[in-house]
Design an enzyme around this catalytic site. Structure first.
Site, short mmCIF file in Angstrom:
data_model
loop_
_atom_site.label_atom_id
_atom_site.label_comp_id
_atom_site.label_asym_id
_atom_site.label_seq_id
_atom_site.Cartn_x
_atom_site.Cartn_y
_atom_site.Cartn_z
N GLU A 182 0.83 -1.23 0.00
CA GLU A 182 0.00 0.00 0.00
C GLU A 182 0.86 1.27 0.00
OE1 GLU A 182 -3.08 -0.20 3.03
OE2 GLU A 182 -4.01 -1.94 2.06
N GLU A 311 -4.94 -8.75 0.33
CA GLU A 311 -5.73 -8.36 1.51
C GLU A 311 -7.18 -8.26 1.08
OE1 GLU A 311 -4.41 -5.18 4.07
OE2 GLU A 311 -2.30 -5.63 3.64
#
Ligand code: AHR
Length: 507
Positions: A182, A311
């Site tokens: 991220e 995720e």
């Protein structure tokens, strides 16, 4: 793959299954896990020294058994956001010498008592492959190369020898490596622009593959449908690893593209249909991969980069904040949402290289430990059924059912993808058994469904449901589990309201 035909409420639904129409192989890695140094995932979750439930390594035996029961093929580590300030060298060697450090993702202290060698040993006990994420925050390329050498090299070099000194002769041969986590997020230590990330990821990828060409490298995408995804794919999905640029160079620098989506809503149907956004994300990311390959003239001989959905889950960070350990308590509604998530991965099997539920223990997880034992939350049960049976090949099916037409979360789902009350996928296992997974999302209606294509007279039935969509499992009471029965395959099958059902039969 599944096609959907909307019918009015009151008309009789049907599911047509085509067992001989294999659509794509299901990569077993879609049943992957994720363990981050966050909350009670590592400390108090998989690692709990001194607890009578732990083994001589300090690993919780009940947790290892649960991972084995789930047959988890691969586990991502050590983050997540945590990795952006993680220095792997802090976590190897004699435990008494390991430094404690301030931890900036979740604002804690990292003692480094659990590190690379502990994780590798734990993976060996579980029987899963490790998947390591590199520090793209405060980490350097030198450090990343050192970690790769420590894990994978059998040469007479510094970090390979450090591993030997720490008690491990044979290399671990870690296959999966992620180029950061991220990196686009404003919460990230050393957040990057897409331009800076793409430049850095490309150069790191080149160096990492020079050191170990056998590894699978995973690019850091966003949701799969953002300008970040578009840009970094365009800049990094290239095939001339060493600048040779010839058709003979069959090496691809980037092997998979990572995306993350969490879903949640206070209202049941918006919650249960929200994972359809994850499914659309896969389709959009797949199109962006095609686009990058077309624009960069990547020859078709180089396999298409798969999606690594590393995720995914139901998570509302306001309800269960990360800084407080994100200990979500899951309801039956969440279990149905998880069934829709998993149906999506099977339906999109053609593009899926890996998926990792976030996370595997205590933090937004199906498994919750306490010093005394383990609770299997509602979402554990559909996950278990999928991981046990929905393997092999995804097969074609058509679903005729009424559609939920109310508010969705996110709102764009409504125009982008359908939201049937019966959310289905099907798989043909290596054992020749057909597996049909059906989530009936309706809170009010049982659906009597004609199963066209089912010819068997012995069908195994597994149902996950509960009294209502709000029920949860606690240490004291397991209200949601699996109820098993048999069906003779005659007539229609009734999929009860707010239930997940898996039917299994020999073709
Ligand atoms: O899984 C919890 C966190 O969610 C991860 O650390 C991060 O990557 C994501 O934002």
């Amino acid at each position: 793959m599944a096609t959907f035909t909307r019918i009015p409420e009151g008309e009789s639904p049907s599911i047509t299954i085509h067992p001989s129409h294999k659509v794509a192989e299901i990569d077993k890695n879609i049943y992957g896990g994720f363990t981050e140094h966050m909350g009670r995932c590592i400390y108090g979750g998989i690692y709990d020294p001194g607890n009578p439930l732990s083994d001589e390594n300090g690993f919780r035996k009940d947790v290892i058994e649960a991972f084995k029961e789930l047959n988890v093929p691969v586990v991502r580590y050590p983050g997540g956001n945590f990795v952006a300030t993680y220095h792997w060298l802090d976590g190897v060697g004699p435990k008494e010498n390991r430094p404690s450090r301030p931890e900036l993702a979740w604002i804690g202290t990292e003692t480094n008592q659990f590190g690379t060698d502990e994780f590798m040993k734990w993976c060996e006990l579980v029987g899963c492959e490790p998947y390591l994420c590199l520090n793209f925050g405060t980490g350097t390329l030198d450090e990343a190369l050192g970690w790769l050498e420590y894990c994978n090299s059998d040469r007479n070099t510094y970090y390979a020898n450090l591993r030997r000194k720490n008690g491990r002769e044979k290399p671990y041969k870690v296959k999966y490596w992620a180029l950061g986590n991220e990196c686009w997020g404003p919460w990230q230590v050393e957040q990057l622009t897409k331009e800076d990330y793409a430049k850095k990821a490309y150069q790191w990828a080149k160096a990492l593959k020079l050191l170990d060409p056998s590894i699978t490298l995973i690019l850091c995408g966003e949701t799969g449908y953002s300008s970040w995804d578009h840009y970094v794919l365009k800049e990094c999905v290239k095939w001339d690893v060493h600048g040779l640029g010839t058709e003979n160079n069959t090496k691809s620098l980037i092997d998979m593209h990572s995306i993350h989506v969490y879903t949640a809503d206070k209202e049941h149907l918006a919650n249960a249909t929200a994972p359809r956004s994850g499914e659309r994300a896969i389709q959009m990311a797949s199109a962006l991969i095609d686009l990058a390959r077309i624009e960069n003239k990547v020859p078709p001989s180089i396999p298409k980069q798969k999606i690594c959905f590393d995720e995914w889950n139901v998570w509302d960070p306001v309800r269960a904040p990360g800084e407080e350990g994100a200990e979500e308590q899951y309801t039956l509604s969440d279990a149905l949402a998880v069934a829709v998530w998993l149906n999506a991965f099977v339906r999109q099997a053609k593009d899926m290289g890996m998926a990792n539920i976030a996370q595997s223990v205590n933090v937004i997880s199906p498994l919750m430990t306490s010093p005394e034992g383990l609770v299997k939350q509602t979402i554990w049960w559909p996950l278990l059924l999928f991981s046990k049976y929905m393997r092999g090949h995804a097969i074609a099916l058509n679903v005729r059912a009424p559609e939920y037409t109310g508010r969705t979360n996110p709102a764009w789902i409504r125009a982008a993808i359908e939201t049937p009350y019966l959310d289905c996928s099907a798989a043909l296992g290596e054992d020749g058994l057909v597996n049909l997974a059906v989530a009936n999302l309706s809170e009010e209606r049982d659906y009597e469904v004609a199963l066209e294509g089912l010819k068997a007279d012995q069908v195994e039935v597994f149902v996950v449901t509960g009294e209502n969509i709000h029920v949860t499992n606690t240490a004291g009471e397991q209200k949601v589990g699996i109820v098993e029965s048999k069906w003779d395959g005659k007539g229609k099958f009734t999929f009860a309201k707010h239930s997940f059902t898996l039917l299994r039969w020999k073709e």
